[in-house]
Design a protein around this motif. Structure first.
Motif, short mmCIF file in Angstrom:
data_model
loop_
_atom_site.label_atom_id
_atom_site.label_comp_id
_atom_site.label_asym_id
_atom_site.label_seq_id
_atom_site.Cartn_x
_atom_site.Cartn_y
_atom_site.Cartn_z
N SER A 416 17.57 2.10 71.80
CA SER A 416 17.51 1.59 70.46
C SER A 416 18.51 1.49 69.48
CB SER A 416 16.32 2.34 69.76
OG SER A 416 16.04 1.78 68.23
N ASP A 417 18.82 0.83 68.58
CA ASP A 417 19.96 0.89 67.81
C ASP A 417 19.51 1.87 66.51
OD1 ASP A 417 21.63 -1.13 69.11
OD2 ASP A 417 20.49 -2.74 68.15
N TYR A 418 18.16 2.14 66.42
CA TYR A 418 17.92 2.82 65.35
C TYR A 418 17.64 4.39 65.91
CZ TYR A 418 16.94 -1.52 63.05
OH TYR A 418 17.04 -2.82 62.57
N GLY A 419 17.38 5.47 65.01
CA GLY A 419 16.95 6.80 65.21
C GLY A 419 16.67 7.34 63.98
N LEU A 420 15.39 6.91 63.64
CA LEU A 420 15.06 7.57 62.05
C LEU A 420 13.83 8.56 62.42
CD1 LEU A 420 15.47 7.44 59.11
CD2 LEU A 420 13.78 5.81 58.94
N SER A 421 13.06 8.24 63.18
CA SER A 421 11.79 9.25 63.44
C SER A 421 11.13 8.82 64.83
CB SER A 421 10.72 8.72 62.32
OG SER A 421 9.74 9.87 62.45
N GLY A 422 10.21 9.68 64.95
CA GLY A 422 9.68 9.98 66.37
C GLY A 422 8.44 10.83 66.54
N GLY A 423 7.84 10.97 67.53
CA GLY A 423 6.80 11.61 67.71
C GLY A 423 6.43 12.04 69.36
N VAL A 424 6.14 13.15 69.72
CA VAL A 424 5.69 13.65 71.03
C VAL A 424 4.38 14.24 70.98
CG1 VAL A 424 6.33 14.80 73.30
CG2 VAL A 424 8.00 14.02 71.49
N THR A 425 3.49 13.89 71.67
CA THR A 425 2.22 14.57 72.08
C THR A 425 1.95 15.12 73.34
OG1 THR A 425 1.26 13.15 70.19
CG2 THR A 425 -0.27 14.38 71.54
N SER A 426 1.61 16.44 73.49
CA SER A 426 1.29 16.88 74.84
C SER A 426 0.69 18.24 74.67
CB SER A 426 2.84 17.20 75.65
OG SER A 426 2.60 17.90 76.80
N GLY A 427 -0.10 18.61 76.01
CA GLY A 427 -1.11 19.83 75.79
C GLY A 427 0.21 21.01 76.34
N ASP A 428 1.11 20.56 76.53
CA ASP A 428 2.41 21.56 76.68
C ASP A 428 3.38 21.58 75.62
OD1 ASP A 428 4.64 23.24 77.53
OD2 ASP A 428 4.22 22.48 79.77
N LYS A 429 3.22 22.70 74.70
CA LYS A 429 4.16 22.60 73.60
C LYS A 429 5.69 22.79 74.01
CE LYS A 429 5.50 25.18 69.49
NZ LYS A 429 5.22 26.50 68.75
N ASP A 430 6.07 23.62 75.04
CA ASP A 430 7.35 23.68 75.69
C ASP A 430 7.75 22.31 76.31
OD1 ASP A 430 7.50 26.26 74.82
OD2 ASP A 430 6.81 27.09 76.62
N ARG A 431 7.19 21.77 76.76
CA ARG A 431 7.33 20.31 77.45
C ARG A 431 7.75 19.27 76.32
NH1 ARG A 431 3.32 16.43 80.48
NH2 ARG A 431 4.62 14.82 81.35
N ALA A 432 6.66 19.43 75.30
CA ALA A 432 6.76 18.33 74.07
C ALA A 432 8.24 18.77 73.42
CB ALA A 432 6.00 18.61 73.18
N MET A 433 8.65 20.20 73.13
CA MET A 433 9.79 20.53 72.45
C MET A 433 10.85 20.08 72.93
SD MET A 433 9.16 21.79 69.35
CE MET A 433 10.93 22.54 69.35
N ARG A 434 11.00 20.15 74.60
CA ARG A 434 12.18 19.65 75.25
C ARG A 434 12.34 18.44 75.18
NH1 ARG A 434 9.69 23.03 79.31
NH2 ARG A 434 8.83 21.21 80.47
N ILE A 435 11.18 17.42 75.08
CA ILE A 435 11.63 15.82 74.97
C ILE A 435 12.05 15.82 73.24
CG2 ILE A 435 10.23 13.80 74.78
CD1 ILE A 435 8.51 14.88 77.04
N ALA A 436 11.44 16.31 72.52
CA ALA A 436 11.63 16.17 70.90
C ALA A 436 13.16 16.54 70.81
CB ALA A 436 10.78 17.06 70.37
N ARG A 437 13.74 17.62 71.55
CA ARG A 437 15.30 18.06 71.24
C ARG A 437 16.06 16.82 71.94
NH1 ARG A 437 15.80 23.23 69.73
NH2 ARG A 437 13.97 24.62 70.01
N ARG A 438 15.79 15.70 72.75
CA ARG A 438 16.44 14.73 73.35
C ARG A 438 16.39 13.51 72.80
NH1 ARG A 438 15.96 15.23 79.72
NH2 ARG A 438 17.46 13.67 79.30
N ILE A 439 15.43 13.47 71.74
CA ILE A 439 15.26 12.10 71.23
C ILE A 439 16.11 11.92 69.99
CG2 ILE A 439 13.56 10.97 69.65
CD1 ILE A 439 11.19 12.00 71.13
N ARG A 440 17.20 10.95 69.91
CA ARG A 440 18.02 10.75 69.39
C ARG A 440 17.49 10.40 67.79
NH1 ARG A 440 22.89 12.91 69.22
NH2 ARG A 440 23.79 10.84 68.68
N SER A 441 16.97 11.02 66.99
CA SER A 441 16.62 10.62 65.77
C SER A 441 16.43 11.61 64.64
CB SER A 441 14.84 10.03 65.80
OG SER A 441 13.90 11.03 66.21
N GLY A 442 16.55 11.45 63.43
CA GLY A 442 16.73 12.52 62.20
C GLY A 442 15.26 13.17 62.21
#
Length: 488
Positions: A416-442
């Motif tokens: 995406s040309d943008y990177g302002l917000s985002g969200g991740v929902t998972s039953g595995d917090k560590d998995r969700a955090m790994r994904i969140a850290r790699r999302i290019r948004s503020g």
């Protein structure tokens, strides 16, 4: 029908009409009817405001008298709180806010943030000793000093105008800057009240100026190109932000730009309440007119059909409960203007032509009244190269995109040309955090976490902008750092 008093300019310590006496109509998005008038400033009015702000910064002690300005800005904050009901009515009739949105982002949220802004201000380290050091044979006693940036042009949008104004003007004033507020033409009265209350408080002439006008570009461009203005703080579209950067380049003006978004919410297959998480992804709050709104829903292909069925049912149920002016539970009203309604409908037609499947909404909601209503709309079978997946629609339109695995979800979210917000929902917090850290948004919310708050910096990556609102970082936008070294 509600009719508000005429909004006036506030320039150089004086509440007044435009120099030529011109006004323009303030239109309610709910009805398409006039609810008030605002002063329609001419370039001569903006010239006077810039001169006043420059003079006040250069010739008074506003930038250095921390105690005086803290007291005056505090009084302004208390005045704003005391005018809560008036602000709420303005947000409803002028910005098209539903009642439940007034209670969150439109009015009550920013009012509740004011005290925290003062708490953050009190933590600023205005002078920081750096110790002695010998450099090139000279021993120096060193000091870092924070100073106000100067004259700030604040250009605000029409979607949540009071929220944005509080987040920019209070930190800029507390930092010691003088300020010129130029609101969006659609929502002039929510800024005009700021000048009125500053006048009641007794602000020094030129410290705060409010200049409203019908024409969308001329007054703001004056701020952008004038060398007497040191910084532009802008929230709005990416296209306008690019123009501000371009026009400000000649004076190497500092720019803070909080721009558009096309944020992705990822719901993983192991989400403990998968159906609820999907259903809650409906784009409805303030009719989708929010830069940080999650408008791309990414769901696993293994549960894609289930997600589509959940959304069909959720939208069918929601179609009966939105659009009421007096319902305190309602979060969705009209779009801001006829122009914006038509723009959103054009995007919906584009989505159909490009092959996305419409499962809800898609039309102007004429049954809701004479205002600028568009039905809550959802497209499925969307690919990330479609226009509706790439461009900010700024309306109640959700697009649903399937992904294969975690890597694919991350790829789509970041494509995406943008990177302002985002969200991740998972039953595995560590998995969700790994994904969140790699999302290019503020900002990223994990498992429903709220990542947008007064004490946290808010701003984007890529074409979502430069710089931060809120938090200590938001104050830093209005400060310069000076290094002083004393030999001996």
């Amino acid at each position: 029908m509600t009719i508000f008093p005429d909004g006036k300019l506030y320039i150089d310590g004086t509440l007044r009409e435009a120099a030529n006496g011109a006004t323009y109509e303030d239109i309610s998005p709910w009805t398409g009817e006039v609810v008030g008038r605002a002063a329609d400033a001419a370039p001569a009015d903006m010239e006077e405001a810039i001169a006043a702000a420059r003079r006040s910064f250069d010739t008074t002690d506003w930038s250095t008298n921390h105690a005086q300005r803290r007291e005056l800005v505090w009084k302004l904050g208390e005045k704003l709180k005391a005018n809560r009901d008036r602000l709420a009515e303005l947000a409803r009739h002028e910005a098209g806010s539903a009642l439940a949105a007034v209670a969150v982002a439109q009015v009550d949220g920013p009012l509740s943030f004011i005290d925290t802004l003062f708490e953050i201000f009190d933590t600023i380290e205005w002078e920081k000793p750096m110790g002695d050091r010998v450099v090139w044979g000279v021993n120096s006693e060193r000091l870092l000093v924070k100073e106000a940036s100067g004259v700030v042009g604040v250009i605000t949008p029409w979607n949540v105008p009071f929220y944005i104004t509080v987040g920019k003007v209070i930190p800029a004033l507390l930092a010691g800057c003088t300020v010129i507020v130029k609101p969006a033409p659609d929502t002039p009265l929510l800024s005009a009240i700021l000048g009125e209350l500053a006048d009641e408080v007794g602000f020094p002439a030129g410290v705060l100026n409010v200049v409203t006008g019908k024409e969308p570009a001329v007054l703001g461009e004056m701020l952008t190109i004038d060398k007497r203005v040191d910084l532009i703080s802008f929230t709005g579209s990416t296209g306008v932000g690019k123009r501000i950067m371009e026009k400000g380049a000649d004076t190497l003006k500092r720019v803070f730009l909080e721009l558009g978004g096309k944020s992705a919410g990822i719901v993983l297959e192991d989400a403990p309440n998968f159906a609820t998480s999907v259903a809650q992804s409906i784009v409805c709050f303030h009719a989708g007119q929010g830069c940080a709104t999650i408008t791309r829903l990414l769901v696993p292909r293994s549960r894609y059909d289930e997600a589509v069925a959940v959304l069909e049912a959720a939208y069918q149920g929601y179609s009966q409960v939105w659009g009421s002016f007096d319902d305190p539970q309602n979060v969705m009203g009209p779009l801001i203007s006829e122009r914006q309604r038509d723009r959103v409908l054009d995007y919906i037609e584009t989505g159909k032509k490009e092959g996305a499947r419409l499962i809800a909404g898609g039309k102007a909601a004429t049954d809701k009244g004479n205002g600028w209503f568009v039905e809550p709309t959802c497209f499925v079978d969307v690919t990330n190269d479609m226009t509706i997946a790439r461009e900010e629609i700024f309306g109640p339109v959700l697009v649903v995109i399937p992904f294969e695995d975690d890597e694919d979800a991350i790829r789509i979210a970041n494509d995406s040309d943008y990177g302002l917000s985002g969200g991740v929902t998972s039953g595995d917090k560590d998995r969700a955090m790994r994904i969140a850290r790699r999302i290019r948004s503020g900002t990223v919310g994990v498992n429903g976490g709220v990542s947008i708050a007064v004490d946290l910096p808010f701003g984007g990556y890529k074409q979502s902008g430069i710089g931060k609102d809120w938090g200590l970082e938001g104050f830093d936008e209005y400060l310069e750092t000076k290094a002083i070294a004393v030999g001996g």
